[in-house]
Design a protein around this motif. Sequence first.
Motif, mmCIF file in Angstrom:
data_model
loop_
_atom_site.group_PDB
_atom_site.id
_atom_site.type_symbol
_atom_site.label_atom_id
_atom_site.label_comp_id
_atom_site.label_asym_id
_atom_site.label_seq_id
_atom_site.Cartn_x
_atom_site.Cartn_y
_atom_site.Cartn_z
ATOM 1 N N TRP A 22 0.851 -1.180 0.000
ATOM 2 C CA TRP A 22 0.000 0.000 0.000
ATOM 3 C C TRP A 22 0.890 1.234 0.000
ATOM 4 C CZ3 TRP A 22 -4.686 -1.192 -1.272
ATOM 5 C CH2 TRP A 22 -5.224 -2.408 -0.881
ATOM 6 N N GLU A 24 2.551 4.718 0.989
ATOM 7 C CA GLU A 24 2.807 5.271 2.312
ATOM 8 C C GLU A 24 1.688 6.223 2.724
ATOM 9 O OE1 GLU A 24 6.282 7.820 4.549
ATOM 10 O OE2 GLU A 24 6.806 6.610 2.802
ATOM 11 N N VAL A 26 -1.347 5.370 3.524
ATOM 12 C CA VAL A 26 -2.675 4.871 3.144
ATOM 13 C C VAL A 26 -3.038 3.671 4.003
ATOM 14 C CG1 VAL A 26 -4.018 3.767 1.306
ATOM 15 C CG2 VAL A 26 -2.539 5.705 0.771
ATOM 16 N N GLU A 27 -4.238 3.694 4.537
ATOM 17 C CA GLU A 27 -4.769 2.554 5.280
ATOM 18 C C GLU A 27 -6.031 2.080 4.579
ATOM 19 O OE1 GLU A 27 -5.059 2.849 9.455
ATOM 20 O OE2 GLU A 27 -3.122 3.852 9.662
ATOM 21 N N VAL A 28 -6.274 0.780 4.654
ATOM 22 C CA VAL A 28 -7.413 0.193 3.948
ATOM 23 C C VAL A 28 -8.347 -0.485 4.940
ATOM 24 C CG1 VAL A 28 -8.078 -1.488 2.185
ATOM 25 C CG2 VAL A 28 -6.023 -0.118 1.872
ATOM 26 N N ALA A 78 -9.699 2.890 0.680
ATOM 27 C CA ALA A 78 -8.359 3.374 1.023
ATOM 28 C C ALA A 78 -8.487 4.808 1.528
ATOM 29 C CB ALA A 78 -7.454 3.321 -0.201
ATOM 30 N N ASP A 80 -6.327 8.220 3.470
ATOM 31 C CA ASP A 80 -5.113 8.867 3.941
ATOM 32 C C ASP A 80 -5.525 9.906 4.979
ATOM 33 O OD1 ASP A 80 -6.001 11.128 2.527
ATOM 34 O OD2 ASP A 80 -4.412 11.041 1.034
ATOM 35 N N LEU A 110 -1.764 2.960 -5.947
ATOM 36 C CA LEU A 110 -2.944 2.631 -5.150
ATOM 37 C C LEU A 110 -3.964 1.838 -5.952
ATOM 38 C CD1 LEU A 110 -4.581 2.719 -2.577
ATOM 39 C CD2 LEU A 110 -5.365 5.022 -3.222
ATOM 40 N N ALA A 113 -2.732 -1.678 -6.216
ATOM 41 C CA ALA A 113 -2.833 -2.374 -4.935
ATOM 42 C C ALA A 113 -4.283 -2.761 -4.634
ATOM 43 C CB ALA A 113 -2.258 -1.510 -3.816
ATOM 44 N N LEU A 114 -5.230 -1.854 -4.889
ATOM 45 C CA LEU A 114 -6.641 -2.179 -4.678
ATOM 46 C C LEU A 114 -7.077 -3.336 -5.577
ATOM 47 C CD1 LEU A 114 -8.095 1.434 -4.360
ATOM 48 C CD2 LEU A 114 -8.225 -0.341 -2.585
ATOM 49 N N ASN A 117 -5.431 -6.596 -4.400
ATOM 50 C CA ASN A 117 -6.066 -7.006 -3.153
ATOM 51 C C ASN A 117 -7.403 -7.700 -3.444
ATOM 52 O OD1 ASN A 117 -6.226 -6.887 -0.127
ATOM 53 N ND2 ASN A 117 -8.048 -5.703 -0.633
#
Length: 160
Positions: A22, A24, A26-28, A78, A80, A110, A113-114, A117
Amino acid sequence: MAEAYCFLLRRDLRAAVADFIWPEGVEVCTYQPQLAPAVHQLMQLGYREGGGRVPALEVWQQRFERDPEYDPQLCFIAMDAEGVVGVVQCWTSAYIKNLVVHPRAQGRGLGRALLLNAFRVFQQRREGFVDLKVLEDNLRAQQLYESAGMYVVRREIVPD
């Protein structure tokens, strides 16, 4: 008005899914109803240039949360420090309904990554493949999807 076309793309989930990290900061998390206004706003922003339509918040949220294929565990958000920067909304039929990344977060991996995932989650659910549709003229998205192992199944007319 000329007819618009889209491609149905598919990813075989028997093949390994590439590792990803992910970006930097960024939290999911998975979808929660209190995130609906921010997710809706991002989707409106993402489709502002075309590529889809998003109804009013109340209509969108009701359609989304009451769809027979809805599972909040298949909608990844996601965030930030400033708020929601990405969403991938998937259906239980192993279909990616929407993938949107905020302009301020684009170019940082991003979207990839999404997408990856979502592939991993569908692999864990023992799905054989995952599908999505992309407009024929959305070359940037097509490049992302193809770089992640998706391929064209067919070309379709976009319904009005």
